[in-house]
Design an enzyme around this catalytic site. Structure first.
Site: not given
Ligand code: ARG
Length: 735
Positions: A88, A224, A652
């Site tokens: 992501h 991821d 992230s």
């Molecule tokens: N929750 C994750 C973060 O903020 C991002 C995930 C992205 N994936 C999605 N399906 N929107 O780091």
């Protein structure tokens, strides 16, 4: 992600009081030795303080990367500049390279040679050179007698000077970061590389498996990760993309552990967490619950609805809006979850208790009363005024419109250089060419009908939600000239603006003139919104000054009140280390969540009817054949695991590192029960969700066949390499 910029505007930078939990806290690498090292060692760390952070010798910090100025983190995993981050975090780039013909989002992308690696203009990778405490340099010249406005201006001046001096005659860049709400200041010096190429990305059905359904949740089965490579000029210095550039040789890269992980193992997370508001007051919590979060949720809801409809109807639009959609869906779910968990954990009450203790401590001493006597009242008053006057909501609505909604505003606004060139009559061709580049990127991911709908609906929400005295004057113009018919106004804007189609823009750029651009309706709307924000800033200047001062004093007072507690500053996109262990949790009464998942769970979740849960055939094959090679645990393939490390947006892509300094995973999310973590850290509930590095390697090796990448890495193995499915393997595993 964009989430960061929303948060920092509205909540003052505060900090958090650490309890005895080692898991809690995002610590400054510079201070680890003094503040945390003994505890880390007790928990199992085998490295020396010098191996963690050193400015003289290569150390762990030299393998840690800040992507794009702080939106994500990454880590170097080979002597040839190979970088791991999240899928992501690379999503924007994967999307940019995608088209209906080459849909890398759906199919994944793998460069099988260096020549095939894809450049990403604008993408940056920064290494931290050093950190310096510059508090005295900043604050020694600041008198307590001056107003908050003067104080802010003076500090900006001093900071710019320090940043300039720190980088003079170097190719470095520097940033002085405010810590502890303005009680301390630290200088961070970086070396920033500008040629960062895409090397590999799994298909979204692996890299985003579970999609928005599983996002912010556990248990997870998401691979991821994305791979980039940093390139530099032949002399090793940062350079823009060039064929002559060579892979960057890092001062340090992380070896990768194949030894596997187990519950209670020591784990560190190194990265660049974006923003936390751990010491938000009870009044701030109430404000978030009643005003701030509902406004974000409402706007995101509308945008998602509009985009989804158009994306479902057209494959091209689906690719064009994939990244924008994912970004907004992420923010939407975060704020939904945050409100839920703030209520569930009764955060308001725990904050109120602390404020009560603070007041009692202040009232017990005359000198304290003099210094801190008005702090709590000032904070309370700030939020009362904010609720009444809706200053913050007005600015928030504008920001959401600007960042997420009406893209034409920002696009028009980016013509500033062109306007200056037209005004001065100098460098016009250069400015035109530069703007053409911006335009190419912009129109690639642009669908006119979607844009019109987004802008129309957001204008409606804005005009209903923002008090009329704070609204941009374009709204009253729409009300009079278009009788409040927003559709009509939007039709007019897009039919007249040179920024609305490539054709109109190109014919303007063929013969650019100041008059046309200056009276363009999109630019006019953008200017109107910016003027309204400047007006709000003026109106709320006194209140903003008051909350900055009160917050600063609150933090100062708390540190005095609890002299034996270890304090750490809120996250602010500077490098931090958090440390803890691999651990499970109980999300609710009688519910237990194990600390790790296996590939088996992918198959359990499979649903061909739901795009979030489609499993690629090849992955299924690997699973069914148990072709896990040296990455599996016998007939089981580990996938994700939990730690209690303290993280937030911006973390992230962070490296998860074991006691020996080896990479064991990549952090990619928080869990649903811990999603209020930006405001409070609940040690029982907050977990960091990581992809096991062995699954990452399995995908690179067995799924993509990109073994040349594995060959670059240093794998630390305590079991011999064996062929899958052999008796020999079974024997080793069961030993
Ligand atoms: N929750 C994750 C973060 O903020 C991002 C995930 C992205 N994936 C999605 N399906 N929107 O780091």
């Amino acid at each position: 992600m964009k989430l960061k910029s929303l948060v920092c505007l509205f909540f003052p930078l505060l900090m958090f009081v650490s309890s005895a939990n080692a898991d809690e806290g995002m610590w400054l690498p510079l201070l680890l030795n003094k503040m945390n090292y003994a505890e880390m060692q007790k928990m199992g760390l085998k490295l020396t303080p010098e191996q963690l952070y050193s400015i003289n010798n290569s150390s762990l910090k030299d393998a840690i990367v800040m992507l794009d100025g702080g939106s994500c983190s990454a880590e170097v995993v080979s002597p040839e500049g190979l970088l791991f981050t999240n899928h992501h975090c690379g999503y924007d780039n994967i999307q940019e390279h995608s088209s209906v013909e080459h849909d890398y989002l759906t199919d994944g992308f793998w460069a099988m040679s260096r020549e095939e690696e894809l450049s990403n203009p604008g993408k940056t990778a920064s290494f931290l050179i050093r950190i310096e405490d510059v508090t005295a340099k900043v604050l020694d010249e600041i008198s307590n007698e001056i107003s908050e406005k003067e104080r802010t201006e003076k500090i900006h001046e001093i900071i710019s000077k320090i940043e300039k001096e720190a980088t003079e005659e170097t190719h470095y860049n520097a940033r002085v970061s405010t810590m502890f709400g303005g009680n301390e200041y630290y200088l961070y010096v970086y070396e920033t590389f500008r040629d960062v190429r895409l090397v590999g990305a799994p298909p979204s059905s692996i890299g985003d498996y579970g999609g928005d359904t599983d996002n912010w949740m556990w248990p997870r089965h998401t691979g991821d990760f994305t791979i980039f490579r940093i390139y530099c000029a032949p002399d090793g210095k940062p350079a823009d993309y060039s064929e002559k550039n060579i892979p960057y040789k890092p001062k340090h890269f992380l070896p990768i552990s194949l030894k596997g992980v187990k519950k209670d193992d020591f784990a560190m997370v190194w990265g660049n967490p974006g923003n936390t508001d751990r010491y938000l007051s009870s009044f701030g919590v109430e404000y978030a619950l009643n005003y701030f979060n509902p406004a974000i949720i409402k706007i995101c809801n509308k945008l998602l609805e509009i985009m989804k409809e158009d994306m479902d109807a057209d494959k091209k639009v689906r690719i064009q809006y994939a990244s924008k959609y994912a970004g907004i869906a992420n923010v939407w779910k975060l704020y939904l979850g945050q409100s839920k968990s703030l209520k569930k954990l009764d955060v308001y009450n725990s904050k109120a208790i602390l404020e009560n203790n603070f007041t009692n401590w202040v009232n017990a001493d005359e000198a304290r009363k003099k210094e801190y006597g008005s702090v709590i009242d000032d904070i309370s008053e700030y939020y009362k005024i904010s609720s009444d006057k809706k200053y913050n909501i007005a600015t928030l609505c504008f920001r959401l419109i600007y960042i997420f909604g009406a893209e034409i505003l920002d696009f028009a606004n980016q013509s500033n250089d062109l306007i200056s060139a037209l005004k001065s009559g100098e460098n016009i061709n250069e400015a035109v060419e530069k703007y053409k580049e911006i335009a190419n990127k912009y129109f690639k991911d642009y669908n006119l009908p979607t844009e019109k709908k987004k802008f129309t609906e957001l204008l409606k929400i804005y005009s209903e939600g923002v008090p009329s005295d704070l609204q941009a004057d374009i709204i009253s113009e729409i009300k009079t000239k278009y009788k409040g018919n927003f559709e009509k106004y939007i039709e007019y804007l897009y039919s007249k603006s040179i920024f609305s189609t490539p054709e109109k823009l190109n014919s303007f750029l063929d013969k650019p003139n100041l008059k046309t651009i200056e009276k363009d309706p999109a630019l006019k709307a953008a200017t109107s919104f910016f003027n309204s924000v400047a007006n709000i800033e003026n109106l709320s200047e006194k209140e903003n000054g008051k909350i900055r001062r009160a917050s600063r004093l609150f933090i100062k007072g708390l540190r005095e009140m609890m002299p034996n507690k270890k304090f750490y500053p809120n996250a602010n996109s500077t490098m931090r280390c958090s440390y803890g262990t691999i651990v499970d949790y109980y999300p609710a009464d009688a519910v237990y969540y194990d600390w790790h998942t296996y590939m088996k769970g992918i198959i359990e979740k499979e649903d061909p009817e739901n795009e979030d849960f489609i499993v690629p055939e090849k992955l299924k094959e690997i699973y069914l054949k148990k072709d896990f090679g040296r990455y599996g645990e016998g007939d089981k393939m580990p996938l994700c695991f939990l730690t209690n490390n303290d993280i937030t947006g911006g973390s992230s892509g962070s490296s998860v590192i074991n006691a020996n300094g080896e990479l064991i995973g990549i952090a990619f999310d928080s869990n649903w029960e811990g999603v209020g973590g930006d405001i409070i850290f609940d040690p029982d509930m907050q977990r960091c969700v990581n992809v096991d590095i062995r699954y990452v390697l399995l995908i690179i090796d067995k799924y993509a066949g990109a073994t040349h990448l594995i060959d670059e890495m240093t794998l630390i193995n305590n079991k011999p390499v064996v062929k899958p499915d052999t008796e020999e393997q079974k024997e080793i595993i069961t030993q």
